[in-house]
Motif scaffolding. Structure first.
Motif, PDB file in Angstrom:
ATOM      1  N   VAL A 155      -7.413  34.217 -20.610  1.00 50.44           N
ATOM      2  CA  VAL A 155      -9.070  34.886 -20.130  1.00 50.44           C
ATOM      3  C   VAL A 155      -9.817  35.106 -21.479  1.00 50.44           C
ATOM      4  CG1 VAL A 155      -9.904  37.163 -19.688  1.00 50.44           C
ATOM      5  CG2 VAL A 155      -8.506  36.183 -18.099  1.00 50.44           C
ATOM      6  N   GLU A 156      -9.374  35.532 -22.687  1.00 51.48           N
ATOM      7  CA  GLU A 156      -9.789  35.538 -23.813  1.00 51.48           C
ATOM      8  C   GLU A 156     -10.263  33.885 -24.243  1.00 51.48           C
ATOM      9  OE1 GLU A 156      -7.754  37.523 -27.095  1.00 51.48           O
ATOM     10  OE2 GLU A 156      -6.900  38.862 -25.957  1.00 51.48           O
ATOM     11  N   THR A 157      -9.381  32.968 -24.097  1.00 54.75           N
ATOM     12  CA  THR A 157      -9.929  31.515 -24.656  1.00 54.75           C
ATOM     13  C   THR A 157     -10.847  31.176 -23.962  1.00 54.75           C
ATOM     14  OG1 THR A 157      -7.502  31.363 -25.190  1.00 54.75           O
ATOM     15  CG2 THR A 157      -8.893  29.465 -25.117  1.00 54.75           C
ATOM     16  N   VAL A 158     -11.000  31.328 -22.574  1.00 55.09           N
ATOM     17  CA  VAL A 158     -12.074  30.847 -21.775  1.00 55.09           C
ATOM     18  C   VAL A 158     -13.399  31.527 -22.184  1.00 55.09           C
ATOM     19  CG1 VAL A 158     -12.992  30.407 -19.391  1.00 55.09           C
ATOM     20  CG2 VAL A 158     -10.701  29.792 -19.897  1.00 55.09           C
ATOM     21  N   ALA A 159     -13.236  33.062 -22.241  1.00 50.57           N
ATOM     22  CA  ALA A 159     -14.554  33.672 -22.503  1.00 50.57           C
ATOM     23  C   ALA A 159     -15.138  33.542 -23.898  1.00 50.57           C
ATOM     24  CB  ALA A 159     -14.108  35.174 -22.452  1.00 50.57           C
ATOM     25  N   THR A 160     -14.306  33.006 -24.964  1.00 50.68           N
ATOM     26  CA  THR A 160     -14.763  32.522 -26.089  1.00 50.68           C
ATOM     27  C   THR A 160     -15.491  31.377 -26.069  1.00 50.68           C
ATOM     28  OG1 THR A 160     -12.658  32.294 -26.938  1.00 50.68           O
ATOM     29  CG2 THR A 160     -13.508  34.373 -27.586  1.00 50.68           C
ATOM     30  N   TRP A 161     -14.764  30.465 -25.326  1.00 47.52           N
ATOM     31  CA  TRP A 161     -15.225  29.219 -25.325  1.00 47.52           C
ATOM     32  C   TRP A 161     -16.472  29.079 -24.462  1.00 47.52           C
ATOM     33  CZ3 TRP A 161     -15.147  26.339 -20.372  1.00 47.52           C
ATOM     34  CH2 TRP A 161     -15.575  25.065 -20.325  1.00 47.52           C
ATOM     35  N   ALA A 162     -16.570  29.872 -23.547  1.00 45.86           N
ATOM     36  CA  ALA A 162     -18.070  29.730 -22.704  1.00 45.86           C
ATOM     37  C   ALA A 162     -19.135  30.548 -23.433  1.00 45.86           C
ATOM     38  CB  ALA A 162     -17.720  30.634 -21.467  1.00 45.86           C
ATOM     39  N   HIS A 163     -18.828  31.374 -24.115  1.00 47.42           N
ATOM     40  CA  HIS A 163     -19.982  31.870 -25.176  1.00 47.42           C
ATOM     41  C   HIS A 163     -20.880  30.852 -25.836  1.00 47.42           C
ATOM     42  CE1 HIS A 163     -22.058  35.028 -26.935  1.00 47.42           C
ATOM     43  NE2 HIS A 163     -21.645  34.552 -28.293  1.00 47.42           N
ATOM     44  N   GLN A 164     -22.159  31.049 -25.478  1.00 42.43           N
ATOM     45  CA  GLN A 164     -23.060  30.257 -26.107  1.00 42.43           C
ATOM     46  C   GLN A 164     -22.737  28.565 -25.993  1.00 42.43           C
ATOM     47  OE1 GLN A 164     -26.148  31.300 -27.898  1.00 42.43           O
ATOM     48  NE2 GLN A 164     -25.483  32.921 -26.521  1.00 42.43           N
ATOM     49  N   ASN A 165     -22.008  28.262 -24.879  1.00 42.10           N
ATOM     50  CA  ASN A 165     -21.722  26.977 -24.536  1.00 42.10           C
ATOM     51  C   ASN A 165     -22.660  26.170 -23.564  1.00 42.10           C
ATOM     52  OD1 ASN A 165     -20.473  24.382 -24.060  1.00 42.10           O
ATOM     53  ND2 ASN A 165     -18.316  25.294 -24.265  1.00 42.10           N
ATOM     54  N   ASP A 175      -1.447  33.077 -13.349  1.00 38.22           N
ATOM     55  CA  ASP A 175      -0.306  32.703 -13.933  1.00 38.22           C
ATOM     56  C   ASP A 175       0.670  33.646 -13.273  1.00 38.22           C
ATOM     57  OD1 ASP A 175       1.656  31.289 -15.496  1.00 38.22           O
ATOM     58  OD2 ASP A 175       0.704  31.765 -17.357  1.00 38.22           O
ATOM     59  N   GLU A 176       1.968  33.490 -13.522  1.00 34.12           N
ATOM     60  CA  GLU A 176       2.943  34.410 -13.040  1.00 34.12           C
ATOM     61  C   GLU A 176       4.111  34.273 -13.889  1.00 34.12           C
ATOM     62  OE1 GLU A 176       4.693  32.714  -9.292  1.00 34.12           O
ATOM     63  OE2 GLU A 176       4.765  30.627 -10.252  1.00 34.12           O
ATOM     64  N   ASN A 177       4.937  35.605 -13.558  1.00 34.93           N
ATOM     65  CA  ASN A 177       6.014  35.927 -14.506  1.00 34.93           C
ATOM     66  C   ASN A 177       6.955  34.628 -14.766  1.00 34.93           C
ATOM     67  OD1 ASN A 177       4.686  38.303 -15.064  1.00 34.93           O
ATOM     68  ND2 ASN A 177       6.040  39.336 -13.429  1.00 34.93           N
ATOM     69  N   ARG A 178       7.519  34.358 -15.966  1.00 29.72           N
ATOM     70  CA  ARG A 178       8.685  33.023 -15.849  1.00 29.72           C
ATOM     71  C   ARG A 178       9.863  33.871 -16.599  1.00 29.72           C
ATOM     72  NH1 ARG A 178       4.264  29.042 -18.210  1.00 29.72           N
ATOM     73  NH2 ARG A 178       2.732  29.113 -16.356  1.00 29.72           N
ATOM     74  N   ASN A 179       9.786  34.053 -17.692  1.00 28.92           N
ATOM     75  CA  ASN A 179      10.980  34.557 -18.448  1.00 28.92           C
ATOM     76  C   ASN A 179      11.330  35.828 -18.320  1.00 28.92           C
ATOM     77  OD1 ASN A 179      10.961  31.717 -19.366  1.00 28.92           O
ATOM     78  ND2 ASN A 179       9.618  32.025 -20.891  1.00 28.92           N
ATOM     79  N   VAL A 180      10.487  36.772 -18.391  1.00 32.84           N
ATOM     80  CA  VAL A 180      10.922  38.385 -18.643  1.00 32.84           C
ATOM     81  C   VAL A 180       9.957  38.752 -17.609  1.00 32.84           C
ATOM     82  CG1 VAL A 180      12.060  38.299 -20.829  1.00 32.84           C
ATOM     83  CG2 VAL A 180       9.542  38.706 -20.650  1.00 32.84           C
ATOM     84  N   ALA A 181       9.980  39.953 -16.930  1.00 31.32           N
ATOM     85  CA  ALA A 181       9.312  40.666 -16.469  1.00 31.32           C
ATOM     86  C   ALA A 181       7.840  41.072 -16.937  1.00 31.32           C
ATOM     87  CB  ALA A 181      10.007  42.234 -15.866  1.00 31.32           C
ATOM     88  N   LEU A 182       6.765  40.649 -16.315  1.00 29.61           N
ATOM     89  CA  LEU A 182       5.504  40.917 -16.757  1.00 29.61           C
ATOM     90  C   LEU A 182       4.975  40.039 -17.936  1.00 29.61           C
ATOM     91  CD1 LEU A 182       5.308  44.898 -16.398  1.00 29.61           C
ATOM     92  CD2 LEU A 182       4.503  42.975 -14.887  1.00 29.61           C
ATOM     93  N   ASP A 183       5.577  38.985 -18.281  1.00 32.30           N
ATOM     94  CA  ASP A 183       5.228  38.105 -19.287  1.00 32.30           C
ATOM     95  C   ASP A 183       4.006  37.171 -18.787  1.00 32.30           C
ATOM     96  OD1 ASP A 183       6.394  36.315 -17.792  1.00 32.30           O
ATOM     97  OD2 ASP A 183       7.394  35.047 -19.301  1.00 32.30           O
ATOM     98  N   GLY A 184       3.613  37.252 -17.555  1.00 35.93           N
ATOM     99  CA  GLY A 184       2.509  36.537 -17.042  1.00 35.93           C
ATOM    100  C   GLY A 184       1.157  37.281 -17.609  1.00 35.93           C
ATOM    101  N   ASP A 185       1.399  38.511 -17.687  1.00 30.89           N
ATOM    102  CA  ASP A 185       0.237  39.069 -18.052  1.00 30.89           C
ATOM    103  C   ASP A 185      -0.158  38.849 -19.455  1.00 30.89           C
ATOM    104  OD1 ASP A 185      -1.429  41.797 -17.671  1.00 30.89           O
ATOM    105  OD2 ASP A 185      -0.392  42.041 -19.562  1.00 30.89           O
ATOM    106  N   ALA A 186       0.458  38.672 -20.319  1.00 33.14           N
ATOM    107  CA  ALA A 186       0.175  38.277 -21.755  1.00 33.14           C
ATOM    108  C   ALA A 186      -0.470  36.921 -21.650  1.00 33.14           C
ATOM    109  CB  ALA A 186       1.231  38.299 -22.602  1.00 33.14           C
ATOM    110  N   ARG A 187       0.062  35.875 -20.908  1.00 31.81           N
ATOM    111  CA  ARG A 187      -0.710  34.615 -20.948  1.00 31.81           C
ATOM    112  C   ARG A 187      -1.760  34.782 -20.106  1.00 31.81           C
ATOM    113  NH1 ARG A 187       4.670  33.667 -19.712  1.00 31.81           N
ATOM    114  NH2 ARG A 187       4.319  33.351 -17.244  1.00 31.81           N
TER     115      ARG A 187
END
Length: 196
Positions: A92-102, A75-87
């Protein structure tokens, strides 16, 4: 389509279902700065690689392929500097928890294990406002033909389908019953076993 490619497609479809607006595709497992530059034209995006690490033979005659699955999220920054980091971290968290035991809807896959995730930190990418996250796990996938099913079961010769029900015969018991008053009668009881 082989089982590995079908398995990879199920992972791609699962990520698309979580992020309908995301550009999700496969890649060969290697990427460099030029690839990331190309992928950032389609942000947010994900690239899925499935690589075989080794395989183990099983008693069924199949191979248990130990697959290394890598998902790169960009992803990349859109509205403010470094907001891409949070997204990127959120993806990453969403995909990791989805993948676990799937098993990703694949009948021959074992539940995913050894899920690892990280953010790739590089000054050039940070200055360009690009955030890259990686999720990696191991999925075991049975490939080949199950020889036990071919050896140990019977099949209809016309269709080739496995016989799961066998014909049964009707069993009846005829009994002669007398009571203390001297009355008697014959009774028939049907004891035909039901086939599940």
């Amino acid at each position: 389509m082989g089982k590995v490619v079908n398995f990879r497609q199920k992972i791609i479809d699962g990520i698309k279902a979580m992020y309908p607006t995301m550009d999700v595709d496969w890649y060969d497992g290697l990427f460099d700065e030029q690839d990331i530059a190309d992928w950032t034209l389609k942000t947010p995006c994900a690239r899925v690689a499935v690589m075989a690490s080794k395989s183990e033979p099983t008693f069924t005659g199949e191979l248990n392929a130990l697959l290394r699955v890598v998902v790169v999220l960009i992803d990349e920054n859109r509205n403010v500097a470094l907001d891409g980091d949070a997204r990127a971290w959120d993806m990453v968290e969403t995909v990791a928890t989805w993948a676990h035991q799937n098993q990703f809807g694949h009948p021959d896959a074992a539940p995913a294990q050894n899920v690892q995730f990280k953010r790739i930190s590089q000054p050039v990418l940070r200055r360009e406002g690009v955030s890259v996250g990686v999720v990696e796990w191991q999925s075991d996938l049975m490939i080949g033909t199950n020889q036990v099913l071919k050896r140990e079961f019977f099949y209809y010769p016309q269709t080739g389908e496995m016989i799961t029900k066998v014909p049964s015969s009707k069993v009846s018991i005829l009994g002669h019953v007398e009571n203390a008053a001297g009355l008697s009668r014959d009774e028939t009881v049907d004891v035909t076993p039901e086939v599940p």
